[in-house]
Design a protein around this motif. Structure first.
Motif, mmCIF file in Angstrom:
data_model
loop_
_atom_site.group_PDB
_atom_site.id
_atom_site.type_symbol
_atom_site.label_atom_id
_atom_site.label_comp_id
_atom_site.label_asym_id
_atom_site.label_seq_id
_atom_site.Cartn_x
_atom_site.Cartn_y
_atom_site.Cartn_z
ATOM 1 N N LEU A 1 0.813 -1.221 0.000
ATOM 2 C CA LEU A 1 0.000 0.000 0.000
ATOM 3 C C LEU A 1 0.848 1.273 0.000
ATOM 4 C CD1 LEU A 1 -2.649 -1.213 2.640
ATOM 5 C CD2 LEU A 1 -2.960 -1.060 0.152
ATOM 6 N N PHE A 2 2.161 1.111 0.052
ATOM 7 C CA PHE A 2 3.064 2.264 0.170
ATOM 8 C C PHE A 2 3.011 3.196 -1.039
ATOM 9 C CE2 PHE A 2 7.095 4.393 -0.537
ATOM 10 C CZ PHE A 2 7.336 4.992 0.684
ATOM 11 N N GLN A 3 3.193 2.619 -2.240
ATOM 12 C CA GLN A 3 3.305 3.437 -3.462
ATOM 13 C C GLN A 3 2.100 4.339 -3.691
ATOM 14 O OE1 GLN A 3 5.435 4.560 -5.371
ATOM 15 N NE2 GLN A 3 7.076 3.262 -4.590
ATOM 16 N N PHE A 4 0.920 3.776 -3.460
ATOM 17 C CA PHE A 4 -0.302 4.555 -3.675
ATOM 18 C C PHE A 4 -0.317 5.800 -2.773
ATOM 19 C CE2 PHE A 4 -4.525 5.537 -1.978
ATOM 20 C CZ PHE A 4 -5.103 6.076 -3.118
ATOM 21 N N GLN A 5 0.043 5.598 -1.504
ATOM 22 C CA GLN A 5 0.030 6.718 -0.551
ATOM 23 C C GLN A 5 1.066 7.768 -0.936
ATOM 24 O OE1 GLN A 5 -0.407 5.367 3.747
ATOM 25 N NE2 GLN A 5 0.021 3.416 2.768
ATOM 26 N N ARG A 6 2.232 7.286 -1.350
ATOM 27 C CA ARG A 6 3.321 8.186 -1.737
ATOM 28 C C ARG A 6 2.916 9.024 -2.966
ATOM 29 N NH1 ARG A 6 6.866 10.929 0.820
ATOM 30 N NH2 ARG A 6 7.613 12.084 -0.940
ATOM 31 N N ARG A 7 2.303 8.337 -3.927
ATOM 32 C CA ARG A 7 1.883 9.030 -5.144
ATOM 33 C C ARG A 7 0.815 10.087 -4.831
ATOM 34 N NH1 ARG A 7 -0.211 4.962 -8.304
ATOM 35 N NH2 ARG A 7 1.614 3.723 -7.860
ATOM 36 N N PHE A 8 -0.105 9.720 -3.953
ATOM 37 C CA PHE A 8 -1.144 10.671 -3.558
ATOM 38 C C PHE A 8 -0.496 11.918 -2.938
ATOM 39 C CE2 PHE A 8 -4.119 12.675 -0.687
ATOM 40 C CZ PHE A 8 -5.309 12.663 -1.400
ATOM 41 N N ALA A 9 0.498 11.700 -2.073
ATOM 42 C CA ALA A 9 1.158 12.819 -1.393
ATOM 43 C C ALA A 9 1.897 13.722 -2.388
ATOM 44 C CB ALA A 9 2.131 12.275 -0.353
ATOM 45 N N GLU A 10 2.490 13.111 -3.396
ATOM 46 C CA GLU A 10 3.281 13.887 -4.365
ATOM 47 C C GLU A 10 2.441 14.547 -5.441
ATOM 48 O OE1 GLU A 10 6.314 11.244 -5.785
ATOM 49 O OE2 GLU A 10 7.236 11.102 -3.805
ATOM 50 N N HIS A 11 1.300 13.941 -5.774
ATOM 51 C CA HIS A 11 0.416 14.492 -6.816
ATOM 52 C C HIS A 11 -1.012 14.561 -6.294
ATOM 53 C CE1 HIS A 11 3.750 13.888 -9.540
ATOM 54 N NE2 HIS A 11 3.835 12.653 -9.073
ATOM 55 N N PRO A 12 -1.256 15.464 -5.343
ATOM 56 C CA PRO A 12 -2.584 15.474 -4.706
ATOM 57 C C PRO A 12 -3.686 15.994 -5.624
ATOM 58 C CG PRO A 12 -1.222 17.265 -3.851
ATOM 59 C CD PRO A 12 -0.346 16.464 -4.770
ATOM 60 N N VAL A 13 -4.743 15.216 -5.732
ATOM 61 C CA VAL A 13 -5.915 15.665 -6.496
ATOM 62 C C VAL A 13 -7.176 15.461 -5.651
ATOM 63 C CG1 VAL A 13 -5.126 15.364 -8.883
ATOM 64 C CG2 VAL A 13 -6.016 13.405 -7.632
ATOM 65 N N HIS A 14 -8.148 16.356 -5.862
ATOM 66 C CA HIS A 14 -9.430 16.250 -5.162
ATOM 67 C C HIS A 14 -10.228 15.098 -5.764
ATOM 68 C CE1 HIS A 14 -8.918 19.792 -2.743
ATOM 69 N NE2 HIS A 14 -8.635 20.536 -3.794
ATOM 70 N N PRO A 15 -11.311 14.672 -5.062
ATOM 71 C CA PRO A 15 -12.121 13.560 -5.594
ATOM 72 C C PRO A 15 -12.663 13.834 -7.003
ATOM 73 C CG PRO A 15 -12.720 13.994 -3.314
ATOM 74 C CD PRO A 15 -11.747 15.065 -3.706
ATOM 75 N N ASP A 16 -12.868 15.112 -7.375
ATOM 76 C CA ASP A 16 -13.384 15.399 -8.724
ATOM 77 C C ASP A 16 -12.267 15.494 -9.770
ATOM 78 O OD1 ASP A 16 -12.152 17.787 -8.206
ATOM 79 O OD2 ASP A 16 -13.954 19.022 -8.312
ATOM 80 N N GLY A 17 -11.045 15.181 -9.358
ATOM 81 C CA GLY A 17 -9.934 15.138 -10.302
ATOM 82 C C GLY A 17 -9.166 16.455 -10.438
ATOM 83 N N THR A 18 -9.637 17.518 -9.778
ATOM 84 C CA THR A 18 -8.919 18.795 -9.887
ATOM 85 C C THR A 18 -7.688 18.783 -8.981
ATOM 86 O OG1 THR A 18 -10.340 19.786 -8.197
ATOM 87 C CG2 THR A 18 -10.959 20.174 -10.498
ATOM 88 N N PRO A 19 -6.590 19.409 -9.447
ATOM 89 C CA PRO A 19 -5.375 19.403 -8.625
ATOM 90 C C PRO A 19 -5.558 20.218 -7.336
ATOM 91 C CG PRO A 19 -5.020 20.485 -10.771
ATOM 92 C CD PRO A 19 -6.452 20.106 -10.711
ATOM 93 N N ALA A 20 -4.926 19.762 -6.277
ATOM 94 C CA ALA A 20 -5.033 20.452 -4.986
ATOM 95 C C ALA A 20 -3.721 21.176 -4.681
ATOM 96 C CB ALA A 20 -5.345 19.428 -3.914
ATOM 97 N N LYS A 21 -3.770 22.077 -3.674
ATOM 98 C CA LYS A 21 -2.566 22.856 -3.339
ATOM 99 C C LYS A 21 -1.569 22.059 -2.511
ATOM 100 C CE LYS A 21 -4.771 27.365 -3.522
ATOM 101 N NZ LYS A 21 -5.661 28.217 -2.739
ATOM 102 N N GLY A 22 -2.014 20.919 -2.004
ATOM 103 C CA GLY A 22 -1.136 20.092 -1.193
ATOM 104 C C GLY A 22 -1.894 18.848 -0.767
ATOM 105 N N ALA A 23 -1.261 18.034 0.066
ATOM 106 C CA ALA A 23 -1.901 16.781 0.487
ATOM 107 C C ALA A 23 -1.952 16.684 2.006
ATOM 108 C CB ALA A 23 -1.119 15.596 -0.071
#
Ligand code: DC
Length: 221
Positions: free
Chosen positions: A101-123
């Motif tokens: 489960l590590f990679q998924f969490q890491r990727r989320f932290a590095e490329h944070p997006v909201h549930p609607d797919g829009t990019p977020a300012k951070g994670a």
């Protein structure tokens, strides 16, 4: 370089979810409840009639989740009960499950997006090992604690509101045994990072907690 990541760690019912949701809304950061990944794994195992401590079955489940499913798990109400909480705690002590489960969490932290797919300012990630293992490079690390009796009261009220018939003493003993398992395991145990802001939420309201954390993020605490 420190990343625009807020790591929130702590044991159950310390207020991580409430804090994470509020910070996400106010700061426009994407939010991931990482406990849902372990809960989802535990849930799938129990549904299949498997034992949560069965390593090969648990790893197979954790590896089988596509990204979409992992993102969706935090909205599933079927994983929000004490049976699944216990199963999650058991699967989370298996190092190969954590690895899966590590990679998924890491990727989320590095490329944070909201549930609607829009990019977020951070994670924002909440869990047990975010500041120590998943995001040691997080700009802000928060570790929430609270007295076990207070956490049990919170959980007891929450379960009662959902219509569950529960006994306070059972909720308290479940919380204590989960704390023990989560903090004594060999891999990624529950513990604050050296540079974490530690906050005891026992006698604080959710608004107090949020205010203290914003002060910390602004370098005031
Ligand atoms: O936060 P929660 O109650 O939903 O978490 C369920 C279990 O998952 C918890 O007992 C320990 C495990 N967990 C973990 O080991 N690491 C995380 N980052 C999040 C949760």
């Amino acid at each position: 370089m420190k990343m625009n990541i807020i790591a929130i760690d702590g044991s159950s019912a310390t207020g991580k979810g409430t804090l994470g949701a509020k910070l996400s809304k106010e700061l426009d950061f994407a939010y991931l409840d990482t406990g849902a990944l372990y809960r989802g794994t535990g849930y799938a195992l129990l549904q299949a009639g498997k034992d949560p401590s069965d390593e090969s079955a648990a790893v197979a489940v954790a590896k089988s989740f596509p990204t979409e499913k992992m993102l969706q798990l935090q909205n599933e109400s079927a994983i929000r009960n004490e049976t699944i909480g216990k199963a999650a705690s058991i699967v989370s002590a298996i190092p190969s499950v954590r690895e899966a489960l590590f990679q998924f969490q890491r990727r989320f932290a590095e490329h944070p997006v909201h549930p609607d797919g829009t990019p977020a300012k951070g994670a924002i990630l909440d869990g047990r090992d975010i500041g120590t293992v998943i995001c040691p490079d997080a700009k802000w690390k928060i570790f929430l604690t609270a007295r076990a009796e207070i956490r049990a009261q919170r959980r007891y009220k929450e379960l009662q509101l959902k219509g569950n018939c529960v006994i306070y003493e059972t909720v308290l003993s479940d919380i204590l045994s989960r704390d023990k398992r989560d903090s004594e395991r060999a891999t990624a145990p529950l513990k604050p990072a050296d540079d974490a802001f530690i906050l005891d939420t026992s006698d604080l309201t959710p608004t107090d907690v949020y205010t203290r954390v914003i002060r910390f993020m602004n370098g005031v605490e």
